[in-house]
Design a protein around this motif. Structure first.
Motif, PDB file in Angstrom:
ATOM      1  N   GLY A  23      42.702  22.399  44.990  1.00 26.29           N
ATOM      2  CA  GLY A  23      43.275  23.488  45.289  1.00 26.29           C
ATOM      3  C   GLY A  23      42.869  24.628  45.296  1.00 26.29           C
ATOM      4  O   GLY A  23      41.652  24.821  45.331  1.00 26.29           O
ATOM      5  N   LYS A  24      43.722  25.801  45.326  1.00 24.74           N
ATOM      6  CA  LYS A  24      43.425  27.194  45.379  1.00 24.74           C
ATOM      7  C   LYS A  24      43.126  27.838  43.833  1.00 24.74           C
ATOM      8  O   LYS A  24      44.173  27.398  43.178  1.00 24.74           O
ATOM      9  N   TRP A  25      42.289  27.730  43.490  1.00 25.60           N
ATOM     10  CA  TRP A  25      41.948  28.385  41.957  1.00 25.60           C
ATOM     11  C   TRP A  25      42.715  28.903  41.949  1.00 25.60           C
ATOM     12  O   TRP A  25      43.421  29.581  40.426  1.00 25.60           O
ATOM     13  N   TRP A  26      43.032  30.640  42.173  1.00 24.81           N
ATOM     14  CA  TRP A  26      43.580  31.479  41.728  1.00 24.81           C
ATOM     15  C   TRP A  26      45.215  31.624  41.481  1.00 24.81           C
ATOM     16  O   TRP A  26      45.937  32.004  41.066  1.00 24.81           O
ATOM     17  N   LYS A  27      45.371  30.352  43.147  1.00 29.32           N
ATOM     18  CA  LYS A  27      46.882  29.967  42.544  1.00 29.32           C
ATOM     19  C   LYS A  27      47.182  30.167  42.375  1.00 29.32           C
ATOM     20  O   LYS A  27      48.745  30.163  41.104  1.00 29.32           O
ATOM     21  N   ASP A  28      46.681  28.389  40.904  1.00 31.03           N
ATOM     22  CA  ASP A  28      48.008  27.221  40.833  1.00 31.03           C
ATOM     23  C   ASP A  28      46.795  27.392  39.196  1.00 31.03           C
ATOM     24  O   ASP A  28      46.993  27.437  37.701  1.00 31.03           O
ATOM     25  N   PHE A  29      45.542  26.916  39.376  1.00 30.96           N
ATOM     26  CA  PHE A  29      44.752  26.930  38.113  1.00 30.96           C
ATOM     27  C   PHE A  29      44.326  28.126  37.193  1.00 30.96           C
ATOM     28  O   PHE A  29      45.019  27.720  35.759  1.00 30.96           O
ATOM     29  N   GLN A  30      43.795  28.644  37.820  1.00 36.53           N
ATOM     30  CA  GLN A  30      43.442  30.206  36.960  1.00 36.53           C
ATOM     31  C   GLN A  30      44.924  30.626  36.152  1.00 36.53           C
ATOM     32  O   GLN A  30      45.311  31.318  34.619  1.00 36.53           O
ATOM     33  N   PRO A  31      45.753  30.567  36.935  1.00 39.18           N
ATOM     34  CA  PRO A  31      46.730  31.008  36.041  1.00 39.18           C
ATOM     35  C   PRO A  31      47.821  30.216  35.074  1.00 39.18           C
ATOM     36  O   PRO A  31      47.851  30.969  34.298  1.00 39.18           O
ATOM     37  N   TRP A  32      47.487  29.222  34.569  1.00 38.34           N
ATOM     38  CA  TRP A  32      47.676  27.766  33.700  1.00 38.34           C
ATOM     39  C   TRP A  32      47.033  28.358  32.878  1.00 38.34           C
ATOM     40  O   TRP A  32      47.693  27.911  31.566  1.00 38.34           O
ATOM     41  N   ARG A  33      45.492  28.293  32.998  1.00 33.68           N
ATOM     42  CA  ARG A  33      44.596  28.847  31.673  1.00 33.68           C
ATOM     43  C   ARG A  33      44.581  29.660  30.651  1.00 33.68           C
ATOM     44  O   ARG A  33      44.552  29.793  30.309  1.00 33.68           O
ATOM     45  N   LEU A  34      45.003  31.540  31.725  1.00 32.64           N
ATOM     46  CA  LEU A  34      45.449  32.030  31.343  1.00 32.64           C
ATOM     47  C   LEU A  34      46.852  31.983  30.589  1.00 32.64           C
ATOM     48  O   LEU A  34      46.800  33.006  29.503  1.00 32.64           O
ATOM     49  N   ALA A  35      48.049  31.313  30.804  1.00 33.61           N
ATOM     50  CA  ALA A  35      48.894  31.059  30.114  1.00 33.61           C
ATOM     51  C   ALA A  35      48.288  30.780  28.782  1.00 33.61           C
ATOM     52  O   ALA A  35      49.293  30.494  28.024  1.00 33.61           O
ATOM     53  N   LEU A  36      47.124  29.208  29.081  1.00 30.00           N
ATOM     54  CA  LEU A  36      47.213  28.640  27.342  1.00 30.00           C
ATOM     55  C   LEU A  36      46.864  29.625  26.634  1.00 30.00           C
ATOM     56  O   LEU A  36      46.888  29.591  25.289  1.00 30.00           O
ATOM     57  N   ALA A  37      45.557  30.238  27.298  1.00 28.13           N
ATOM     58  CA  ALA A  37      45.065  31.745  26.540  1.00 28.13           C
ATOM     59  C   ALA A  37      45.865  32.189  26.263  1.00 28.13           C
ATOM     60  O   ALA A  37      45.882  32.202  24.574  1.00 28.13           O
ATOM     61  N   ASP A  38      47.166  32.941  26.577  1.00 31.64           N
ATOM     62  CA  ASP A  38      48.031  33.236  25.922  1.00 31.64           C
ATOM     63  C   ASP A  38      48.727  32.842  23.939  1.00 31.64           C
ATOM     64  O   ASP A  38      49.125  33.486  23.574  1.00 31.64           O
ATOM     65  N   MET A  39      48.829  31.626  24.633  1.00 27.67           N
ATOM     66  CA  MET A  39      49.856  30.788  23.592  1.00 27.67           C
ATOM     67  C   MET A  39      48.728  30.455  22.528  1.00 27.67           C
ATOM     68  O   MET A  39      49.365  30.275  21.713  1.00 27.67           O
ATOM     69  N   VAL A  40      47.768  29.866  22.952  1.00 29.84           N
ATOM     70  CA  VAL A  40      47.162  30.063  21.984  1.00 29.84           C
ATOM     71  C   VAL A  40      45.870  31.251  21.026  1.00 29.84           C
ATOM     72  O   VAL A  40      45.425  30.599  20.003  1.00 29.84           O
ATOM     73  N   GLY A  41      46.867  32.330  21.753  1.00 27.57           N
ATOM     74  CA  GLY A  41      46.493  33.671  20.736  1.00 27.57           C
ATOM     75  C   GLY A  41      44.490  33.925  21.318  1.00 27.57           C
ATOM     76  O   GLY A  41      44.235  34.921  20.743  1.00 27.57           O
ATOM     77  N   ALA A  42      44.595  33.829  22.399  1.00 25.14           N
ATOM     78  CA  ALA A  42      42.976  33.909  22.893  1.00 25.14           C
ATOM     79  C   ALA A  42      43.046  34.873  23.359  1.00 25.14           C
ATOM     80  O   ALA A  42      43.816  35.126  24.946  1.00 25.14           O
ATOM     81  N   THR A  43      42.456  36.013  24.206  1.00 23.57           N
ATOM     82  CA  THR A  43      42.313  36.784  25.097  1.00 23.57           C
ATOM     83  C   THR A  43      40.883  36.768  25.676  1.00 23.57           C
ATOM     84  O   THR A  43      39.646  36.979  25.783  1.00 23.57           O
ATOM     85  N   VAL A  44      40.867  36.011  27.182  1.00 23.44           N
ATOM     86  CA  VAL A  44      39.558  35.569  27.740  1.00 23.44           C
ATOM     87  C   VAL A  44      39.399  36.415  28.486  1.00 23.44           C
ATOM     88  O   VAL A  44      40.168  36.883  29.185  1.00 23.44           O
ATOM     89  N   VAL A  45      38.241  37.213  28.392  1.00 22.97           N
ATOM     90  CA  VAL A  45      38.330  37.724  30.408  1.00 22.97           C
ATOM     91  C   VAL A  45      36.973  37.005  31.057  1.00 22.97           C
ATOM     92  O   VAL A  45      35.843  36.589  31.031  1.00 22.97           O
ATOM     93  N   TYR A  46      37.837  36.712  32.551  1.00 17.22           N
ATOM     94  CA  TYR A  46      37.091  35.530  33.280  1.00 17.22           C
ATOM     95  C   TYR A  46      36.105  36.971  34.629  1.00 17.22           C
ATOM     96  O   TYR A  46      37.284  38.129  35.018  1.00 17.22           O
TER      97      TYR A  46
END
Length: 190
Positions: A23-46
């Protein structure tokens, strides 16, 4: 024959991960990855980077681009601050990190492979966060459903842990002239 067309760099339209996500990476995959980063206390700049592309096939009257857009983790701060290596971006860690989700958070999309040797630890960590994901998003108020992505990921990583197969992340690209995918047309060099 028509005029040969070429783009300087082709834009990433969709991701394809067998048995997991198409699917569209910006619609599903990346928002999920950003949520995971937030949950584990990581600030990732993509950031999107133009990476070298080696075409293995051709399209008539079309010269394949020499570079393709790749979504890359440029930096990580917060609880998991560290220097990111190209090996980490390719999914190649010498051992599973203390926070297994870093394997997933720091891969470049596409061009890497999801390594099977970390899959059991990633699946276990996703199970740990399952209740939090469901509380955060039930899918009714956003264009993407974090819950659906999360459930698909848990299923995939459980399967991968049992199967022991590394799974490549492919991309579908478009540049205004034609669409093509890295699964059948060539490889991105990370």
């Amino acid at each position: 024959m028509g005029t040969e067309k070429q783009a300087a760099s082709a834009g990433l339209l969709r991701l394809s991960i067998d048995r997991f996500y198409h699917g569209k990476w910006w619609k599903d995959f990346q928002p999920w990855r950003l949520a995971l980063a937030d949950m584990v206390g990581a600030t990732v700049v993509y950031r999107v980077h133009a990476a070298p592309f080696r075409a293995t096939r051709t399209v008539p009257d079309y010269r394949m681009p020499e570079r393709l857009d790749v979504l890359r983790a440029d930096s990580i701060g917060g609880a998991h601050a560290m220097a990111i290596t190209d090996s980490m971006r390719a999914g190649q860690w010498p051992e599973t990190p203390d926070e297994p989700l870093l394997v997933l958070l720091l891969i470049s999309l596409p061009g890497c492979a999801l390594p099977a040797r970390h899959a059991a630890a990633v699946a276990e960590r996703l199970v740990d966060l399952d209740e939090l994901i469901h509380a955060l998003d039930d899918g009714r108020y956003t264009v993407s459903s974090l819950t659906d992505m999360h459930e698909a990921a848990m299923t995939f990583f459980r399967w991968q842990a049992q199967a022991g197969e590394d799974v490549p992340v492919h991309g579908l690209y478009g540049d205004g002239w034609t669409d093509f995918d890295t699964k059948t047309m060539g490889a991105v060099a990370l």
